[in-house]
Motif scaffolding. Structure first.
Motif: not given
Length: 193
Positions: A144-152, A116-125, A130-135
């Protein structure tokens, strides 16, 4: 970007909806009929192999137990970015990311928040995204995945190589356990400043 989605469940729907809104071209493949989700996303449908061939980036949004079968059906993935958003509810002690056998560049991401957090536009509090850790081990895949994170509307956080995905998965298990116990998992971390 051309994004292939393996899966038709909640995470596939939530993230796919966000990426469709951002203008990405999508193709969906699933064990269940992918047409309803693809229709909602304005996406194409295809077999696992067709979806893999279509995509620059693949979202692996299937149960951990199905990953091996899905990747076998997808065929060769060299040159692709594979985003693993899964968590293993069995908590086997062996991280999901370390069980993914593929030539793709794997990036662990999107596993710490409820669908449900990923349905928020944008996911912000409180105005804070929201910060999304990437490994991940490949800098271009992580970007590329950072771009997708920023795009939401979220903020990518570089959390190290894929060897650190085990820590990210353990964090998910720990935080989810607190949430199910009725605790505010976010409150255990002191804010900066």
């Amino acid at each position: 970007m051309r994004i292939g989605i393996f899966g038709t469940g909640g995470m596939a729907d939530a993230l796919g909806t966000q990426w469709a809104r951002a203008g990405h071209e999508l193709m969906v493949s699933g064990r269940s009929d992918p047409r309803p989700l693809a229709s909602r996303l304005g996406a194409a449908t295809g077999s696992r192999r067709e979806t893999a061939a279509f995509a620059d980036v693949l979202l692996l949004a299937v149960p951990a137990s199905a990953i091996g079968e899905v990747l076998a059906q997808a065929g060769p993935l060299a040159g692709k970015v594979l985003v693993d958003c899964s968590n293993d509810p069995a908590l086997t002690g062996t991280p999901v990311a370390s069980r993914i056998d593929t030539e793709a560049q794997v990036v662990k991401a999107f596993n710490l928040a409820h669908v449900d957090i990923w349905r928020m536009t944008p996911p912000a509090f409180d105005g804070r995204p929201l910060s999304v850790p990437l490994c991940g081990d490949d800098p271009s895949a992580v970007e590329a995945v950072s771009t997708l994170v920023r795009d939401i509307g979220a903020r990518p956080v570089l959390a190290g190589g894929l060897d650190r995905a085990a820590l990210l998965e353990a964090t998910a298990a720990f935080a989810i356990g607190l949430w199910f116990a009725g605790e505010d998992a976010q409150a255990i971390l002191a804010p900066l400043g």
